[in-house]
Design an enzyme around this catalytic site. Structure first.
Site, PDB file in Angstrom:
ATOM      1  N   CYS A   1       0.837  -1.207   0.000  1.00 49.47           N
ATOM      2  CA  CYS A   1       0.000   0.000   0.000  1.00 49.47           C
ATOM      3  C   CYS A   1       0.873   1.259   0.000  1.00 49.47           C
ATOM      4  CB  CYS A   1      -0.977  -0.060   1.168  1.00 49.47           C
ATOM      5  SG  CYS A   1      -2.368   1.058   0.964  1.00 49.47           S
TER       6      CYS A   1
ATOM      7  N   HIS B   1      -3.617  -5.725   0.949  1.00 48.34           N
ATOM      8  CA  HIS B   1      -3.046  -5.948   2.288  1.00 48.34           C
ATOM      9  C   HIS B   1      -3.072  -7.425   2.672  1.00 48.34           C
ATOM     10  CE1 HIS B   1      -2.575  -1.770   3.618  1.00 48.34           C
ATOM     11  NE2 HIS B   1      -3.652  -1.513   2.895  1.00 48.34           N
TER      12      HIS B   1
ATOM     13  N   GLU C   1      -1.377  -8.852   4.844  1.00 50.52           N
ATOM     14  CA  GLU C   1      -1.206  -9.007   6.288  1.00 50.52           C
ATOM     15  C   GLU C   1      -2.537  -8.994   7.028  1.00 50.52           C
ATOM     16  OE1 GLU C   1      -0.729  -6.284   4.607  1.00 50.52           O
ATOM     17  OE2 GLU C   1      -1.075  -4.463   5.779  1.00 50.52           O
TER      18      GLU C   1
END
Lengths: 223, 80
Positions: A86, A196, A198
């Site tokens: 990002c 994302h 994660e």
């Protein structure tokens, strides 16, 4: 494998990233502040998402000129893996470590939703836990994710397999060229991506499709 | 004191979603005949020096290093 997470004022996904790296590798990453000129000996350096320097001037522009970036560039030249997610992707582009640029979303709106991601190159150090063409679920949250590169650069990247992730099944949230969601450098050790991973690593997230990326990069792929 | 103005605009061929939205908004306000609109940035920079040649060289370096992303943007420099 050891990892490091870079911290800059305005980044806000660092804790999520630290949690993901810790859970997947079993070791907490070291954190590196923006003014540091040396990075400890690690195998993976991650620049997380957020809004470094308030997105002033251009997203990632000011962060890309901080001292830590020179240290990251030197590590990357030595072959250390670098992942930018990002805002981290925007920073790597602004630092000239990846080709192209990220523009304002075509819709002009901030998008925060789940998209489908196709693994366009499963032979990288970040994607070998996936199958070529595998479609993953992954969240995105950004205002400037509209990938641009000139025609010549784009062609070279496509020819060399540098497009690693594409938005799939009509889920391109930002107007990105060729549905590009993530790209890697020619050497194959610097990856930048808007989504994302994660935030999709365990049941509590509603899925774990993002896990393979960290398992690949940290060399903890289950046999 | 030298006063400079740096203008940063998107290169031709780079899509400008914000310019497009402004174009649409101008039409919606009833302004007829508005063609393409492209938006950009302006920086007014004061330089504490009398050396115009050096200021110009410095401003060029500032543009290349920070003010413009030359992958997508052009810049022009004018001194007052």
């Amino acid at each position: 494998m050891k990892s490091a997470v870079v911290q800059l004022p305005g980044l806000n996904r660092d804790r999520d990233m630290i949690a993901a790296l810790t859970k997947i590798s079993g070791k907490a990453p070291v954190t590196v502040w923006q003014t540091e000129t040396e990075i400890p000996d690690v195998d993976l350096i991650v620049i997380p998402g957020g809004f470094s320097y308030g997105d002033y001037l251009r997203c990632g522009a000011i962060a890309a000129r901080m001292p830590v970036m020179q240290a990251i560039r030197e590590k990357a030249e030595k072959g250390v893996k670098v992942l930018g997610v990002c805002n981290g992707f925007q920073i790597l582009l602004e630092a000239g470590m990846l080709p192209g640029a990220l523009m304002r979303n075509a819709s002009l709106k901030f998008v925060c939703r789940e998209v489908k991601l196709e693994v366009a190159n499963a032979e990288t150090a970040f994607t070998r836990a996936y199958a070529q063409g595998q479609v993953l679920r992954c969240p995105v949250a950004h205002h400037d994710g509209n990938y641009f590169a000139d025609a010549e650069t784009l062609k070279a990247m496509e020819d060399q397999g540098q497009v690693v992730f594409r938005y799939a099944e009509g889920t391109n949230p930002n107007g990105s060229m060729n549905d590009i969601a993530g790209v890697i450098n020619a050497k194959g050790n610097v990856l930048g991506m808007m989504p994302h991973p994660e935030n999709l690593i365990e049941a509590a997230h509603g899925g774990s499709d993002g896990r393979g990326l960290f398992a690949s990069a940290l060399d903890v792929i289950a046999a | 004191m030298i006063k400079a103005r740096v203008t940063v605009t998107l290169k031709n061929g780079v899509l400008d979603p914000q310019g497009k939205a402004i174009e649409g908004a101008l039409g919606a306000l009833g302004f007829d005949g508005v063609g393409h609109v492209r938006q950009g940035k302006v920086f007014d920079i004061e330089i504490d020096s009398a050396d115009k040649a050096k200021a110009e060289a410095d401003l060029k370096a500032m543009c290349e290093k920070l003010l413009a992303n030359t992958v997508i943007e052009n810049y022009t420099i004018s001194l007052a």
